[in-house]
Design a protein around this motif. Structure first.
Motif, PDB file in Angstrom:
ATOM      1  N   ASP A 199      40.229 -44.206  38.132  1.00 19.77           N
ATOM      2  CA  ASP A 199      39.292 -45.310  38.530  1.00 19.77           C
ATOM      3  C   ASP A 199      37.880 -44.898  37.772  1.00 19.77           C
ATOM      4  O   ASP A 199      37.356 -44.019  38.101  1.00 19.77           O
ATOM      5  CB  ASP A 199      38.961 -45.204  40.008  1.00 19.77           C
ATOM      6  CG  ASP A 199      37.821 -46.143  40.489  1.00 19.77           C
ATOM      7  OD1 ASP A 199      37.615 -47.102  39.759  1.00 19.77           O
ATOM      8  OD2 ASP A 199      37.466 -46.207  41.477  1.00 19.77           O
ATOM      9  N   SER A 203      35.445 -47.210  37.415  1.00 10.86           N
ATOM     10  CA  SER A 203      34.400 -48.171  38.115  1.00 10.86           C
ATOM     11  C   SER A 203      33.232 -47.439  38.124  1.00 10.86           C
ATOM     12  O   SER A 203      31.996 -48.040  38.020  1.00 10.86           O
ATOM     13  CB  SER A 203      34.889 -48.555  39.377  1.00 10.86           C
ATOM     14  OG  SER A 203      35.168 -47.675  40.523  1.00 10.86           O
ATOM     15  N   ARG A 208      29.736 -48.335  31.627  1.00 13.89           N
ATOM     16  CA  ARG A 208      30.523 -49.338  30.743  1.00 13.89           C
ATOM     17  C   ARG A 208      31.855 -48.673  30.264  1.00 13.89           C
ATOM     18  O   ARG A 208      32.065 -47.443  30.323  1.00 13.89           O
ATOM     19  CB  ARG A 208      29.799 -49.704  29.289  1.00 13.89           C
ATOM     20  CG  ARG A 208      29.333 -48.442  28.669  1.00 13.89           C
ATOM     21  CD  ARG A 208      28.514 -48.928  27.588  1.00 13.89           C
ATOM     22  NE  ARG A 208      28.343 -47.987  26.698  1.00 13.89           N
ATOM     23  CZ  ARG A 208      28.284 -47.766  25.256  1.00 13.89           C
ATOM     24  NH1 ARG A 208      28.364 -49.188  24.719  1.00 13.89           N
ATOM     25  NH2 ARG A 208      28.336 -46.815  24.515  1.00 13.89           N
ATOM     26  N   GLU A 209      32.762 -49.432  29.827  1.00 12.49           N
ATOM     27  CA  GLU A 209      33.935 -49.040  29.207  1.00 12.49           C
ATOM     28  C   GLU A 209      34.205 -49.372  27.788  1.00 12.49           C
ATOM     29  O   GLU A 209      33.761 -50.634  27.583  1.00 12.49           O
ATOM     30  CB  GLU A 209      35.308 -49.641  29.963  1.00 12.49           C
ATOM     31  CG  GLU A 209      35.470 -49.022  31.431  1.00 12.49           C
ATOM     32  CD  GLU A 209      36.695 -49.777  31.908  1.00 12.49           C
ATOM     33  OE1 GLU A 209      37.831 -49.829  31.266  1.00 12.49           O
ATOM     34  OE2 GLU A 209      36.759 -49.642  33.314  1.00 12.49           O
TER      35      GLU A 209
END
Length: 175
Positions: free
Chosen positions: A71, A73, A77-78
């Motif tokens: 996870d 979240s 940022r990704e």
């Protein structure tokens, strides 16, 4: 950009720092610098205690796809990058440097493999940073970056096959 020749594989077998099986104990021994996690299992364990400044994940452990993805979240940022097995791509090196130098928590999601990413992470991390990577079957390795370990990783990168000068430029240093 860089490929790991078979002759260098043995050099990666020995851990660069102490091995931990408990994330809280590892974090208690870590320095005050940024925390960089390499690997899905490592990232998952650290996320139970804190959000790493940078994490690199590829959806696999021991080259086997995970049943559930980590996870991500909690990260600000990704960033998605491609990095084939046994290589260090320009995309990965540039994104890694930007993430380490940035001021937001970043998850680098690797299409391919992130197994070698601890080497450039240590090579580019500031003094006092904490790089954590997995030692298969043993636990998590904590590397508190200093000049000596950074120099050793830069020397290792210089022995890889491919565009060493370009890789160093992507990471922001010269040998």
């Amino acid at each position: 950009m860089l490929r790991l020749p078979d002759a260098l594989r043995a050099e990666l077998k020995e851990p660069v720092g102490p091995i931990y099986t408990d994330a809280a104990a590892l974090l208690a021994d870590a320095g005050d610098g940024p925390l960089i996690a390499v690997g899905d299992v490592v990232t998952e364990h650290l996320l139970r205690e804190t959000v790493p400044d940078v994490a690199l994940v590829d959806g696999q452990t021991k080259r086997t796809p995970l049943d559930e993805r980590v996870d991500l979240s909690p990260f600000d940022r990704e960033v998605r990058v491609e990095n084939p097995a046994a290589t260090l791509s320009r995309d990965l090196l540039v994104a890694l440097r930007a993430a380490v130098e940035g001021d937001r928590t970043t998850a680098l999601v690797v299409d391919g493999e992130e197994d070698l990413a601890a080497v450039p992470a240590i090579a580019v991390a500031p003094t006092g940073a904490n790089v954590v990577y997995g030692q298969p079957g043993e636990g998590m390795v904590l590397v508190v970056v200093d000049e000596e370990v950074r120099a050793a990783m830069r020397e290792f990168l210089a022995k890889m096959e491919g565009d060493v000068v370009g890789a160093e430029a992507a990471l922001g240093f010269e040998s």
